[in-house]
Motif scaffolding. Structure first.
Motif, PDB file in Angstrom:
ATOM      1  N   ASP A   1      26.375  -1.867  67.939  1.00 37.17           N
ATOM      2  CA  ASP A   1      25.908  -0.669  67.222  1.00 37.17           C
ATOM      3  C   ASP A   1      26.840  -0.322  66.065  1.00 37.17           C
ATOM      4  OD1 ASP A   1      23.580  -0.241  68.667  1.00 37.17           O
ATOM      5  OD2 ASP A   1      24.471   1.182  70.069  1.00 37.17           O
TER       6      ASP A   1
ATOM      7  N   ALA B   1      26.070  -0.400  62.216  1.00 33.18           N
ATOM      8  CA  ALA B   1      26.162   0.892  61.528  1.00 33.18           C
ATOM      9  C   ALA B   1      26.933   0.787  60.222  1.00 33.18           C
ATOM     10  CB  ALA B   1      26.808   1.942  62.431  1.00 33.18           C
ATOM     11  N   VAL B   2      27.917  -0.080  60.147  1.00 33.45           N
ATOM     12  CA  VAL B   2      28.654  -0.183  58.877  1.00 33.45           C
ATOM     13  C   VAL B   2      27.988  -1.131  57.889  1.00 33.45           C
ATOM     14  CG1 VAL B   2      30.903   0.474  59.827  1.00 33.45           C
ATOM     15  CG2 VAL B   2      30.318  -1.950  59.674  1.00 33.45           C
ATOM     16  N   PHE B   3      27.207  -2.092  58.381  1.00 40.16           N
ATOM     17  CA  PHE B   3      26.640  -3.097  57.468  1.00 40.16           C
ATOM     18  C   PHE B   3      25.168  -2.894  57.113  1.00 40.16           C
ATOM     19  CE2 PHE B   3      30.128  -5.822  59.344  1.00 40.16           C
ATOM     20  CZ  PHE B   3      30.845  -5.943  58.164  1.00 40.16           C
ATOM     21  N   ILE B   4      24.376  -2.486  58.092  1.00 40.57           N
ATOM     22  CA  ILE B   4      22.922  -2.598  57.941  1.00 40.57           C
ATOM     23  C   ILE B   4      22.287  -1.320  57.411  1.00 40.57           C
ATOM     24  CG2 ILE B   4      20.755  -2.967  59.199  1.00 40.57           C
ATOM     25  CD1 ILE B   4      22.384  -5.500  58.978  1.00 40.57           C
ATOM     26  N   GLN B   5      21.490  -1.462  56.360  1.00 42.33           N
ATOM     27  CA  GLN B   5      20.626  -0.353  55.967  1.00 42.33           C
ATOM     28  C   GLN B   5      19.190  -0.855  55.836  1.00 42.33           C
ATOM     29  OE1 GLN B   5      23.451   0.844  53.026  1.00 42.33           O
ATOM     30  NE2 GLN B   5      22.140   0.239  51.333  1.00 42.33           N
TER      31      GLN B   5
ATOM     32  N   VAL C   1      37.424  -3.028  57.709  1.00 42.10           N
ATOM     33  CA  VAL C   1      36.181  -2.893  58.478  1.00 42.10           C
ATOM     34  C   VAL C   1      36.363  -1.862  59.604  1.00 42.10           C
ATOM     35  CG1 VAL C   1      34.544  -4.096  59.973  1.00 42.10           C
ATOM     36  CG2 VAL C   1      35.445  -5.236  57.943  1.00 42.10           C
TER      37      VAL C   1
ATOM     38  N   ARG D   1      36.202   1.778  58.717  1.00 39.18           N
ATOM     39  CA  ARG D   1      34.884   2.338  58.424  1.00 39.18           C
ATOM     40  C   ARG D   1      34.082   2.565  59.708  1.00 39.18           C
ATOM     41  NH1 ARG D   1      34.659   2.222  52.760  1.00 39.18           N
ATOM     42  NH2 ARG D   1      33.246   3.996  53.096  1.00 39.18           N
TER      43      ARG D   1
ATOM     44  N   LEU E   1      32.474   6.494  62.803  1.00 39.78           N
ATOM     45  CA  LEU E   1      31.124   6.447  63.372  1.00 39.78           C
ATOM     46  C   LEU E   1      31.164   6.384  64.896  1.00 39.78           C
ATOM     47  CD1 LEU E   1      29.619   3.853  60.875  1.00 39.78           C
ATOM     48  CD2 LEU E   1      29.590   6.351  60.709  1.00 39.78           C
TER      49      LEU E   1
ATOM     50  N   PHE F   1      29.213  -5.578  51.277  1.00 40.74           N
ATOM     51  CA  PHE F   1      28.332  -5.692  52.431  1.00 40.74           C
ATOM     52  C   PHE F   1      28.217  -4.397  53.229  1.00 40.74           C
ATOM     53  CE2 PHE F   1      29.570  -9.899  51.262  1.00 40.74           C
ATOM     54  CZ  PHE F   1      28.389 -10.615  51.401  1.00 40.74           C
ATOM     55  N   LEU F   2      29.093  -3.449  52.932  1.00 43.81           N
ATOM     56  CA  LEU F   2      29.084  -2.189  53.682  1.00 43.81           C
ATOM     57  C   LEU F   2      27.974  -1.274  53.177  1.00 43.81           C
ATOM     58  CD1 LEU F   2      32.940  -1.537  53.724  1.00 43.81           C
ATOM     59  CD2 LEU F   2      31.535  -2.301  55.648  1.00 43.81           C
ATOM     60  N   ARG F   3      27.440  -0.468  54.071  1.00 43.20           N
ATOM     61  CA  ARG F   3      26.476   0.551  53.658  1.00 43.20           C
ATOM     62  C   ARG F   3      27.089   1.434  52.588  1.00 43.20           C
ATOM     63  NH1 ARG F   3      22.073   2.629  57.471  1.00 43.20           N
ATOM     64  NH2 ARG F   3      22.074   4.301  55.942  1.00 43.20           N
TER      65      ARG F   3
ATOM     66  N   LEU G   1      28.603   5.376  53.874  1.00 36.69           N
ATOM     67  CA  LEU G   1      29.530   5.570  55.001  1.00 36.69           C
ATOM     68  C   LEU G   1      30.498   6.720  54.741  1.00 36.69           C
ATOM     69  CD1 LEU G   1      30.496   1.874  55.876  1.00 36.69           C
ATOM     70  CD2 LEU G   1      28.874   3.376  57.068  1.00 36.69           C
ATOM     71  N   PRO G   2      30.919   7.382  55.804  1.00 41.28           N
ATOM     72  CA  PRO G   2      31.975   8.399  55.631  1.00 41.28           C
ATOM     73  C   PRO G   2      33.282   7.740  55.173  1.00 41.28           C
ATOM     74  CG  PRO G   2      31.282   8.221  57.974  1.00 41.28           C
ATOM     75  CD  PRO G   2      30.445   7.269  57.192  1.00 41.28           C
TER      76      PRO G   2
ATOM     77  N   PRO H   1      36.926   6.227  55.054  1.00 39.53           N
ATOM     78  CA  PRO H   1      37.575   5.426  56.104  1.00 39.53           C
ATOM     79  C   PRO H   1      38.607   6.243  56.890  1.00 39.53           C
ATOM     80  CG  PRO H   1      38.334   4.751  53.906  1.00 39.53           C
ATOM     81  CD  PRO H   1      37.197   5.707  53.704  1.00 39.53           C
ATOM     82  N   ALA H   2      38.821   5.833  58.133  1.00 39.43           N
ATOM     83  CA  ALA H   2      39.842   6.467  58.964  1.00 39.43           C
ATOM     84  C   ALA H   2      41.224   6.048  58.477  1.00 39.43           C
ATOM     85  CB  ALA H   2      39.661   6.033  60.420  1.00 39.43           C
TER      86      ALA H   2
ATOM     87  N   LYS I   1      25.651  16.086  59.423  1.00 41.17           N
ATOM     88  CA  LYS I   1      25.490  14.644  59.232  1.00 41.17           C
ATOM     89  C   LYS I   1      24.030  14.227  59.365  1.00 41.17           C
ATOM     90  CE  LYS I   1      27.497  11.563  61.987  1.00 41.17           C
ATOM     91  NZ  LYS I   1      28.637  11.044  62.792  1.00 41.17           N
TER      92      LYS I   1
END
Lengths: 408, 408
Positions: free
Chosen positions: A105, A109-113, A257, A260, A264, B8-10, B13-14, B16-17, B134
């Motif tokens: 998940d 969540a970080v890659f897929i839209q 990675v 990010r 989430l 490749f990232l959405r 995204l919020p 980064p941590a 969110k």
């Protein structure tokens, strides 16, 4: 009259669940494991030791270890991957997740839209595909042979996507004990996969959750452990090697990675007690346990293959898995395994219909997956005999079971 | 050069941590608990007993109990709520979640879509508001007094929304040990809240995760336990009464709601070991533990109030909490607690700036929340003294601490 929530619910929710009615008598689905192999006494000892030593840290979220998970567990995972999977990493590169399903998940969540494309394996873990679908992504299945993804075929897929201007978000692979085929991708092919991914500039998602269960115990180097492995996001789990009810998985990836993913992961951390007990156990008798578990599973796998051969004869084709907990069986074209799934389910025999485990559902429609870790050898024999009987009744095959011809 | 994942990232995204750098020296934030109060020996005994008795069931997902969670735990929660919260329910009405944060996520997931409106409390758990934001929802804060939501004000809010044609998805309330004010809503007002919700035809979400920690141990009947409580979705947790690192919460709701949540709980079940240990412990010395914990926390609360009085004098206003783990403090208008949060954070004193805990961030800008469960009494004294010093330096208040005037 109870309050009617209907007008307040989101319009796009999936169909409601039905009440759990217990497991089927012949349970050939899911990642369940051998009940007799759960290392109960050692887990109890681990729980007692770690709670006595570190119990008060439970008073803080994340056990003073931060949101990446319990430090001792991350260190243990790094040691384990270094020695077993040739994957050099440190606790800093690891995010502990609430099972490898949460790992998938978070990766998605970080890659897929919506509108994205991913490449999966032609036979593929069903949950990976339903997740992609739910996020509005599509996927292309890469053809497999006995050594995993065929690189000539993958190369064609990548070229075709490129010609259409599509950059896939990643190639998702289970290279070691592939789900559902049970194959193991040799190292040379892993190198080739990395080369192909590099030439197209795309990442790889390596799902290694069955890798401890390879029969000969000798895991090939993880794709992420090979040169160029920085393009790999790796995930693993303890569900298959200790117990699926323990919900602890992990992701190994670079900080750009992981950083990010962390925002989430909104669950307040993965269960600390499970992390503590696993860390303690991993540093203890884990390796001996896994060796014994492999031997038990190999025996059940043999029983399953024997039962399928006996009951289905020439009607069933399969390759002997190199490890794991499932057998991937091809039946004659006449058999629709979705229909078999329903008929068998009604009589207490649960199977995974091949369409749900195939990127091209139609191509998988006469295949099925049979999990053998949870049922006893006795149940495997009885359940497969019953399945053959139902299959014969519904589709006229198999025509012979053992030495006995079935009346058409 | 490492592989660049950026393309490749959405896109949405919020931020980064950042790497976890350990807890601050004076940790007055978060739901952390008193380390000395974690019932380490009893938890170890519970783990040992339940693993020895039922360990092999770990071999199946969900412990043969299905996706709602371990049956013995759900039965224990039902008994607990029946006897302590006047809430009659059965194991069938309960969904065990991976902490009450997952409970909130599941509640939002079935109800909230972009553009929706929810009603929260004017002082409100920050995580509840960030979750709504969110998801693209907005919220209206209902004014509070010493007994929780003011019903005259809520009535006006509901009328105003109605006039605009807006039906709020729910009223979110923490009626027992309200976060952050520490108030307890009396039963008469709960009845009134149900009446108002009924007259507008809307559901209520009751978050009861601090309710075990009411000083006198006498919880009022849960809103869900009152007549008309079928319009209430209820959630609770063991984080505050046993340990926050254990990630086990629960939802109590009718099946038409639970059945829509289950397909969205994609984590393969909540950690089984934590569920098993909690079930065992809940049936054992849980009640005695909670009584002792309440007494410890009450002592720390007194130390916190004393320290704030001593160090801030007339500059700080607060009401004595009726339970829980936090104090809600109002400072003079001149103080911007977001700025104080930054200045204090840089010197090892962590506080929650009031704006993050207020539906109207500007209205909360000179308030702050101070959690007292985790730091020692010594740390409470030192940390609050340090906070007063920093506050004086930044804003010129407080002008007196104890008997000592501060130079302006």
């Amino acid at each position: 009259m109870s309050f009617d929530y209907t007008p307040f619910l989101r319009a796009d929710l999936p169909a409601p669940a039905t009440r759990f009615g217990g497991f089927p008598k012949y349970n050939f689905v899911g990642g369940h494991n051998d009940a007799g192999s759960v290392p109960v006494a050692d887990l109890a000892a681990a729980a007692s030791a770690v709670l006595t030593r570190e119990g008060p840290t439970l008073a803080t979220y994340g056990l003073n270890s931060g949101p990446q998970g319990y430090t001792a567990l991350r260190q243990g995972i790094a040691r384990h991957l270094g020695s077993k999977a040739g994957l050099a990493c440190s606790a800093d590169d690891i995010l502990v997740t609430s099972g490898s399903l949460q790992a998938l998940d978070l990766i998605n969540a970080v890659f897929i839209q919506p509108g994205d494309t991913a490449i999966v394996e032609e036979g593929c873990y069903g949950g990976a595909m339903t997740r992609l679908k739910k996020l509005g992504a599509s996927y292309v299945g890469a053809p497999l042979d006995g050594d995993g993804i065929r690189m000539d075929a993958l190369s064609n897929i990548l070229d075709n996507l490129k010609a259409k201007g599509t950059v896939p978000k990643f190639v998702y692979t289970i290279p070691t004990v592939q789900n559902p085929t049970g194959s193991v991708m040799p190292v040379e092919r892993r190198v080739e996969l990395l080369r192909l991914a590099a030439s197209h500039g795309i990442p790889i998602v390596e799902d290694d959750c069955y890798a401890d269960l390879i029969w000969d115990g000798d895991r090939p180097t993880a794709i992420k452990g090979l040169p160029g492995g920085d393009r790999v996001v790796y995930c693993g789990s303890f569900s298959k090697s200790i117990a699926p009810a323990l919900r602890v998985g992990y992701i190994v990836a670079d900080w750009p990675v992981l950083s990010r993913m962390l925002p989430l992961k909104t669950d307040g951390g993965t269960g600390a007690l499970e992390q503590m007990v696993l860390a303690e156990y991993l540093a203890g008798s884990f390796d001996d346990h896994v060796a014994a578990l492999r031997s038990t599973l190999k025996g059940k796998c043999a029983a399953m293959m024997e039962a399928v051969n006996r009951e289905f004869g020439a009607a069933a084709e399969f390759s002997a898995p190199k490890g794991g907990i499932f057998l991937w069986v091809t039946l004659p074209d006449a058999v629709d395994t979705m229909q078999l799934f329903k008929a068998a389910g009604a009589e207490g025999v649960a199977i995974n219909p091949g369409g749900e485990w195939s990127a091209d559902a139609a191509a998988g429609s006469h295949k099925l997956r049979l999990c053998f870790a949870n049922p006893s050898v006795e149940e495997i024999r009885e359940g497969v005999a019953k399945l053959a009987e139902i299959c014969h009744r519904e589709f006229g095959v198999p025509v012979r079971s053992g030495n006995v011809g079935r009346s058409g």
